[in-house]
Motif scaffolding. Sequence first.
Motif, PDB file in Angstrom:
ATOM      1  N   TYR A   1      34.045  35.866  47.009  1.00  0.00           N
ATOM      2  CA  TYR A   1      34.954  36.862  46.432  1.00  0.00           C
ATOM      3  C   TYR A   1      34.284  38.232  46.360  1.00  0.00           C
ATOM      4  O   TYR A   1      34.880  39.254  46.711  1.00  0.00           O
ATOM      5  CB  TYR A   1      35.395  36.464  45.017  1.00  0.00           C
ATOM      6  CG  TYR A   1      36.216  35.208  44.909  1.00  0.00           C
ATOM      7  CD1 TYR A   1      37.189  34.885  45.843  1.00  0.00           C
ATOM      8  CD2 TYR A   1      36.027  34.338  43.843  1.00  0.00           C
ATOM      9  CE1 TYR A   1      37.947  33.741  45.719  1.00  0.00           C
ATOM     10  CE2 TYR A   1      36.787  33.188  43.718  1.00  0.00           C
ATOM     11  CZ  TYR A   1      37.735  32.886  44.648  1.00  0.00           C
ATOM     12  OH  TYR A   1      38.486  31.751  44.524  1.00  0.00           O
TER      13      TYR A   1
ATOM     14  N   ASN B   1      35.090  41.686  48.411  1.00  0.00           N
ATOM     15  CA  ASN B   1      35.422  42.876  47.627  1.00  0.00           C
ATOM     16  C   ASN B   1      34.547  44.059  48.036  1.00  0.00           C
ATOM     17  O   ASN B   1      35.041  45.169  48.236  1.00  0.00           O
ATOM     18  CB  ASN B   1      35.244  42.576  46.137  1.00  0.00           C
ATOM     19  CG  ASN B   1      35.831  43.660  45.271  1.00  0.00           C
ATOM     20  OD1 ASN B   1      37.048  43.790  45.187  1.00  0.00           O
ATOM     21  ND2 ASN B   1      34.978  44.430  44.634  1.00  0.00           N
TER      22      ASN B   1
ATOM     23  N   MET C   1      38.532  37.475  40.191  1.00  0.00           N
ATOM     24  CA  MET C   1      38.521  36.122  40.741  1.00  0.00           C
ATOM     25  C   MET C   1      37.158  35.453  40.539  1.00  0.00           C
ATOM     26  O   MET C   1      37.085  34.275  40.182  1.00  0.00           O
ATOM     27  CB  MET C   1      38.907  36.172  42.220  1.00  0.00           C
ATOM     28  CG  MET C   1      40.353  36.605  42.425  1.00  0.00           C
ATOM     29  SD  MET C   1      40.749  37.147  44.101  1.00  0.00           S
ATOM     30  CE  MET C   1      40.504  35.671  45.032  1.00  0.00           C
TER      31      MET C   1
ATOM     32  N   ARG D   1      31.739  30.291  45.673  1.00  0.00           N
ATOM     33  CA  ARG D   1      33.058  30.939  45.540  1.00  0.00           C
ATOM     34  C   ARG D   1      32.910  32.365  45.039  1.00  0.00           C
ATOM     35  O   ARG D   1      33.536  33.292  45.567  1.00  0.00           O
ATOM     36  CB  ARG D   1      33.943  30.153  44.565  1.00  0.00           C
ATOM     37  CG  ARG D   1      34.560  28.934  45.166  1.00  0.00           C
ATOM     38  CD  ARG D   1      35.443  28.184  44.185  1.00  0.00           C
ATOM     39  NE  ARG D   1      36.458  29.018  43.567  1.00  0.00           N
ATOM     40  CZ  ARG D   1      36.989  28.778  42.372  1.00  0.00           C
ATOM     41  NH1 ARG D   1      36.580  27.754  41.659  1.00  0.00           N
ATOM     42  NH2 ARG D   1      37.919  29.559  41.888  1.00  0.00           N
TER      43      ARG D   1
ATOM     44  N   ARG E   1      36.751  34.613  36.799  1.00  0.00           N
ATOM     45  CA  ARG E   1      37.540  33.434  36.422  1.00  0.00           C
ATOM     46  C   ARG E   1      36.911  32.142  36.930  1.00  0.00           C
ATOM     47  O   ARG E   1      36.960  31.111  36.262  1.00  0.00           O
ATOM     48  CB  ARG E   1      38.969  33.568  36.931  1.00  0.00           C
ATOM     49  CG  ARG E   1      39.765  34.535  36.081  1.00  0.00           C
ATOM     50  CD  ARG E   1      41.227  34.500  36.428  1.00  0.00           C
ATOM     51  NE  ARG E   1      41.972  35.399  35.557  1.00  0.00           N
ATOM     52  CZ  ARG E   1      43.157  35.886  35.848  1.00  0.00           C
ATOM     53  NH1 ARG E   1      43.754  35.557  36.976  1.00  0.00           N
ATOM     54  NH2 ARG E   1      43.769  36.693  35.013  1.00  0.00           N
ATOM     55  N   ALA E   2      36.328  32.197  38.130  1.00  0.00           N
ATOM     56  CA  ALA E   2      35.641  31.008  38.655  1.00  0.00           C
ATOM     57  C   ALA E   2      34.493  30.626  37.727  1.00  0.00           C
ATOM     58  O   ALA E   2      34.310  29.445  37.402  1.00  0.00           O
ATOM     59  CB  ALA E   2      35.131  31.272  40.071  1.00  0.00           C
TER      60      ALA E   2
ATOM     61  N   ARG F   1      41.408  41.817  43.788  1.00  0.00           N
ATOM     62  CA  ARG F   1      40.780  41.649  42.481  1.00  0.00           C
ATOM     63  C   ARG F   1      39.604  40.684  42.552  1.00  0.00           C
ATOM     64  O   ARG F   1      39.565  39.662  41.879  1.00  0.00           O
ATOM     65  CB  ARG F   1      41.847  41.187  41.502  1.00  0.00           C
ATOM     66  CG  ARG F   1      42.994  42.190  41.439  1.00  0.00           C
ATOM     67  CD  ARG F   1      44.130  41.712  40.639  1.00  0.00           C
ATOM     68  NE  ARG F   1      43.736  41.711  39.235  1.00  0.00           N
ATOM     69  CZ  ARG F   1      44.579  41.679  38.238  1.00  0.00           C
ATOM     70  NH1 ARG F   1      45.859  41.629  38.465  1.00  0.00           N
ATOM     71  NH2 ARG F   1      44.147  41.669  37.000  1.00  0.00           N
ATOM     72  N   GLY F   2      38.628  41.043  43.383  1.00  0.00           N
ATOM     73  CA  GLY F   2      37.479  40.167  43.617  1.00  0.00           C
ATOM     74  C   GLY F   2      36.634  39.897  42.389  1.00  0.00           C
ATOM     75  O   GLY F   2      36.191  38.767  42.161  1.00  0.00           O
TER      76      GLY F   2
END
Length: 140
Positions: free
Chosen positions: A77, A81, A103, A73, A106-107, A99-100
């Motif tokens: 992202y 990006n 993201m 993931r 957060r992952a 906002r790669g």
Amino acid sequence: MDVSQDRAHRAWRVAGRIARLSDNLIPIGPWGIGLDGVLAWVPGANTLYSVGAGGLLIYEAIGAKASAYTLLRMGLYLTANSALTEIPVIGWAMDTLFRGHLMAARALQKDIERRFGPAEMPPEWRRGRGAQRQAVQVAG
């Protein structure tokens, strides 16, 4: 070799700092702009920053022994990006809004929280939009 909770929580904090610096330095409502959005308009610097910050996120994820799914993931992202920076004007505008790094960070943070519990948030992160809203509610 297993990863310690301290090492995982350090990766959680580094990911949060990268997310904030890259995609949320200047909050604009529920959105935000960071270095990645600003540098999106500077050919060369945009790719260098995007790949460098993304590489640091992946390094921290590997150090924290994130799951293969989380790494995949994050990679998707970050690739999206960085790819946007290669398209002049339209890609740069999209990169400003995409906002790669946030993201991907957060992952990684969710992966770490699932395995080690939440990390302690640095005090400087507690000040901000939430603290401002709370101050307004107390004053109002």
